[in-house]
Design a protein around this motif. Structure first.
Motif, mmCIF file in Angstrom:
data_model
loop_
_atom_site.group_PDB
_atom_site.id
_atom_site.type_symbol
_atom_site.label_atom_id
_atom_site.label_comp_id
_atom_site.label_asym_id
_atom_site.label_seq_id
_atom_site.Cartn_x
_atom_site.Cartn_y
_atom_site.Cartn_z
ATOM 1 N N MET A 142 40.320 35.971 -8.877
ATOM 2 C CA MET A 142 41.125 35.183 -7.946
ATOM 3 C C MET A 142 42.305 36.027 -7.450
ATOM 4 S SD MET A 142 42.903 31.425 -8.582
ATOM 5 C CE MET A 142 41.380 30.750 -9.260
ATOM 6 N N LYS A 143 42.553 35.992 -6.165
ATOM 7 C CA LYS A 143 43.610 36.787 -5.546
ATOM 8 C C LYS A 143 44.995 36.219 -5.883
ATOM 9 C CE LYS A 143 45.191 37.968 -0.857
ATOM 10 N NZ LYS A 143 44.924 37.711 0.591
ATOM 11 N N ASN A 144 45.988 37.116 -6.060
ATOM 12 C CA ASN A 144 47.352 36.669 -6.316
ATOM 13 C C ASN A 144 47.863 35.807 -5.157
ATOM 14 O OD1 ASN A 144 47.410 38.024 -8.720
ATOM 15 N ND2 ASN A 144 48.825 39.620 -8.060
ATOM 16 N N GLY A 145 48.674 34.829 -5.485
ATOM 17 C CA GLY A 145 49.259 33.965 -4.465
ATOM 18 C C GLY A 145 49.340 32.536 -4.955
ATOM 19 N N VAL A 146 49.768 31.652 -4.049
ATOM 20 C CA VAL A 146 49.815 30.216 -4.328
ATOM 21 C C VAL A 146 48.420 29.648 -4.150
ATOM 22 C CG1 VAL A 146 50.762 28.003 -3.561
ATOM 23 C CG2 VAL A 146 52.222 30.044 -3.588
ATOM 24 N N LEU A 147 47.971 28.849 -5.100
ATOM 25 C CA LEU A 147 46.609 28.325 -5.055
ATOM 26 C C LEU A 147 46.441 27.304 -3.935
ATOM 27 C CD1 LEU A 147 46.460 29.812 -7.769
ATOM 28 C CD2 LEU A 147 45.154 27.875 -8.665
ATOM 29 N N SER A 148 45.284 27.345 -3.300
ATOM 30 C CA SER A 148 44.952 26.429 -2.208
ATOM 31 C C SER A 148 44.353 25.137 -2.765
ATOM 32 C CB SER A 148 43.954 27.084 -1.264
ATOM 33 O OG SER A 148 42.695 27.229 -1.921
ATOM 34 N N ASP A 149 44.097 24.178 -1.857
ATOM 35 C CA ASP A 149 43.551 22.885 -2.259
ATOM 36 C C ASP A 149 42.227 23.008 -3.020
ATOM 37 O OD1 ASP A 149 42.262 23.779 0.046
ATOM 38 O OD2 ASP A 149 42.810 22.048 1.271
ATOM 39 N N GLU A 150 41.329 23.848 -2.538
ATOM 40 C CA GLU A 150 40.045 24.002 -3.230
ATOM 41 C C GLU A 150 40.216 24.657 -4.594
ATOM 42 O OE1 GLU A 150 36.470 24.234 -0.156
ATOM 43 O OE2 GLU A 150 37.822 25.953 0.089
ATOM 44 N N GLN A 151 41.140 25.594 -4.704
ATOM 45 C CA GLN A 151 41.395 26.227 -5.997
ATOM 46 C C GLN A 151 42.047 25.249 -6.979
ATOM 47 O OE1 GLN A 151 43.631 29.466 -4.146
ATOM 48 N NE2 GLN A 151 42.158 30.945 -4.962
ATOM 49 N N ILE A 152 42.906 24.373 -6.465
ATOM 50 C CA ILE A 152 43.509 23.344 -7.323
ATOM 51 C C ILE A 152 42.438 22.388 -7.829
ATOM 52 C CG2 ILE A 152 45.091 21.366 -7.349
ATOM 53 C CD1 ILE A 152 46.834 22.934 -5.340
ATOM 54 N N ASP A 153 41.522 22.021 -6.954
ATOM 55 C CA ASP A 153 40.431 21.140 -7.371
ATOM 56 C C ASP A 153 39.556 21.823 -8.411
ATOM 57 O OD1 ASP A 153 39.061 18.602 -7.065
ATOM 58 O OD2 ASP A 153 37.447 19.730 -6.110
ATOM 59 N N ASP A 154 39.408 23.133 -8.276
ATOM 60 C CA ASP A 154 38.646 23.891 -9.275
ATOM 61 C C ASP A 154 39.355 23.867 -10.633
ATOM 62 O OD1 ASP A 154 36.370 25.619 -9.914
ATOM 63 O OD2 ASP A 154 37.869 27.219 -10.126
ATOM 64 N N LEU A 155 40.692 23.928 -10.622
ATOM 65 C CA LEU A 155 41.450 23.798 -11.874
ATOM 66 C C LEU A 155 41.157 22.454 -12.538
ATOM 67 C CD1 LEU A 155 45.050 25.178 -11.084
ATOM 68 C CD2 LEU A 155 43.201 26.337 -12.309
ATOM 69 N N ARG A 156 41.085 21.412 -11.725
ATOM 70 C CA ARG A 156 40.769 20.082 -12.256
ATOM 71 C C ARG A 156 39.373 20.067 -12.869
ATOM 72 N NH1 ARG A 156 37.504 16.348 -10.871
ATOM 73 N NH2 ARG A 156 36.932 17.474 -8.967
ATOM 74 N N THR A 157 38.416 20.654 -12.153
ATOM 75 C CA THR A 157 37.031 20.672 -12.633
ATOM 76 C C THR A 157 36.913 21.405 -13.969
ATOM 77 O OG1 THR A 157 36.209 20.633 -10.355
ATOM 78 C CG2 THR A 157 34.677 21.371 -12.054
ATOM 79 N N LYS A 158 37.711 22.466 -14.118
ATOM 80 C CA LYS A 158 37.632 23.283 -15.332
ATOM 81 C C LYS A 158 38.550 22.789 -16.452
ATOM 82 C CE LYS A 158 36.236 27.494 -12.883
ATOM 83 N NZ LYS A 158 36.613 28.859 -12.463
ATOM 84 N N GLY A 159 39.265 21.695 -16.222
ATOM 85 C CA GLY A 159 40.086 21.112 -17.280
ATOM 86 C C GLY A 159 41.490 21.674 -17.385
ATOM 87 N N ALA A 160 41.890 22.520 -16.442
ATOM 88 C CA ALA A 160 43.263 23.039 -16.459
ATOM 89 C C ALA A 160 44.253 21.977 -15.981
ATOM 90 C CB ALA A 160 43.377 24.293 -15.595
ATOM 91 N N ILE A 161 43.752 21.010 -15.201
ATOM 92 C CA ILE A 161 44.522 19.831 -14.821
ATOM 93 C C ILE A 161 43.771 18.619 -15.348
ATOM 94 C CG2 ILE A 161 45.391 18.421 -12.912
ATOM 95 C CD1 ILE A 161 45.392 20.976 -11.182
ATOM 96 N N THR A 162 44.435 17.815 -16.158
ATOM 97 C CA THR A 162 43.828 16.590 -16.662
ATOM 98 C C THR A 162 44.710 15.415 -16.258
ATOM 99 O OG1 THR A 162 44.963 16.796 -18.794
ATOM 100 C CG2 THR A 162 42.770 17.782 -18.616
ATOM 101 N N ALA A 163 44.153 14.213 -16.335
ATOM 102 C CA ALA A 163 44.912 13.036 -15.937
ATOM 103 C C ALA A 163 44.402 11.813 -16.679
ATOM 104 C CB ALA A 163 44.806 12.817 -14.432
ATOM 105 N N SER A 164 45.296 10.849 -16.878
ATOM 106 C CA SER A 164 44.924 9.612 -17.564
ATOM 107 C C SER A 164 44.134 8.672 -16.664
ATOM 108 C CB SER A 164 46.180 8.907 -18.080
ATOM 109 O OG SER A 164 47.074 8.621 -17.015
ATOM 110 N N ALA A 165 44.119 8.963 -15.361
ATOM 111 C CA ALA A 165 43.313 8.211 -14.393
ATOM 112 C C ALA A 165 42.784 9.197 -13.370
ATOM 113 C CB ALA A 165 44.154 7.127 -13.717
#
Length: 361
Positions: free
Chosen positions: A1-24
């Protein structure tokens, strides 16, 4: 992954991989072009004072020391002006090594003079999530001008994710401006893009708003609902200057129209304290596409949330009051602010938060 601020698709990928979790499950539209909106949980803690967890301590440990009482937000509750609250968020993080995050109030939050700051376990700074952090997120809320009604799921803050070096230096920023103009007129570049205050509007004499000291409650779930006159005094001048009163809160606007191209994000930063003891921005992130004509912006003014400290201060038209620090994106976002993402503030001028009915100057 290239250095920088993560984009919307990369943020969603974080969610898919469990780096972002949520109670809902995440809400539709919660992921922005370069940020993730954060949702209030179901409980608020009224605390004696603002705090950071500190090394080796959790926020839960500190809440046990400082909580005065708990408030159930399920059916809505009022957070009173001048009080400090801590609310656990629905989102939590498990960041990979090498990734940090930074949070900020959303635009509407800042324009209501709500001081909101993210705190973390082991945290020694507000709004900063350290490399590889794993744990819950909390928001400290201190209403400064208005008492507010909140509910679970409301999004008062946003968070961005950074990988490696993200900030453009002055040479890179000048090259960006030469390629794709980021401001109308001359770019004042020094540790970011300088911007100044507009106190000589093209038409009329309305230059800002000042929060009234005694008002009713603002329900943060109500959009385009309140009469500005019930909460704000108009600030007018034909002299190109105003005097800021200590402790008062003002909504003003930048003289410059700025733009954030798709390959960048930006963060508002305060100017040097030597130019005056006042704070000019509480809500700090600008998504790719803000003000960019390719996203229907053709340049947007920056709204300034101003609070003066210590002594009355004369603010002059064209005075430099802040700077915009640009950051590289790790990838182009799938959606752009103002074009693909509905916005209350694209192409804006002087504008109150979305909770107030529009008025004509």
């Amino acid at each position: 992954m290239k250095n920088g601020v993560l984009s919307d698709e990369q943020i969603d990928d974080l969610r898919t991989k469990g780096a972002i979790t949520a109670s809902a499950p995440l809400d539709s539209g919660q992921i922005q072009p370069a940020s993730l909106d954060l949702r209030l949980g179901h409980t608020a803690y009224r605390v004696r004072a603002s705090f950071l967890a500190g090394k080796g301590q959790t926020v839960a440990d500190r809440l046990a020391q400082f909580t005065m009482h708990k408030i159930d937000l399920t059916h809505g509750a009022v957070l009173e002006k001048g009080c400090v609250y801590v609310v656990p968020l629905m989102e939590a993080l498990n960041l990979p090594e090498g990734m940090t995050a930074a949070a900020s109030a959303k635009s509407s939050t800042g324009r209501l003079d709500l001081l909101t700051r993210i705190i973390t376990d082991d945290g020694v700074e507000f709004d900063r999530v350290p490399n590889g952090y794993s744990g819950p997120l909390y928001v400290e809320i201190c209403p400064r001008s208005f008492s507010v009604l909140v509910r679970p799921g409301l999004m008062l803050n946003q968070i961005i994710f950074r990988l490696g070096k993200t900030f453009l230096d002055d040479a890179e920023l000048a090259a960006l401006h030469a390629e794709t103009p980021i401001v109308d007129g001359t770019a004042v570049i020094s540790d970011g893009l300088g911007f100044s205050v507009d106190l000589r509007p093209a038409t009329g004499d309305l230059v800002g708003y000042r929060a009234k000291p005694h008002t009713g409650v603002i329900d943060l779930g109500q959009i385009n609902h309140y009469d500005p006159a019930d909460f704000w005094e108009e600030v007018r001048t034909t002299q190109g200057q105003i005097i800021l009163d200590p402790g008062a809160f003002y909504i003003l606007v930048s003289r410059e129209a700025i733009a954030i191209p798709p390959n960048c994000a930006a963060e508002m930063a305060p100017y040097l304290a030597m130019v005056g003891e006042f704070r000019v921005h509480y809500a700090g992130f600008f998504d790719p596409g803000f003000g960019w004509d390719g996203a229907g912006g053709a340049g947007s003014r920056g709204v300034l949330e101003v609070r003066c400290h210590e002594a009355p201060f004369v603010l002059e038209h064209g005075q430099v009051v802040g700077r915009l620090v640009y950051e590289h994106m790790s990838a182009h976002p799938k959606a752009l602010y103002g074009r693909d993402v509905k916005s209350n503030y694209q192409g804006q001028g002087l504008k109150l938060s979305k909770h107030f009915r529009s008025t004509n100057a």
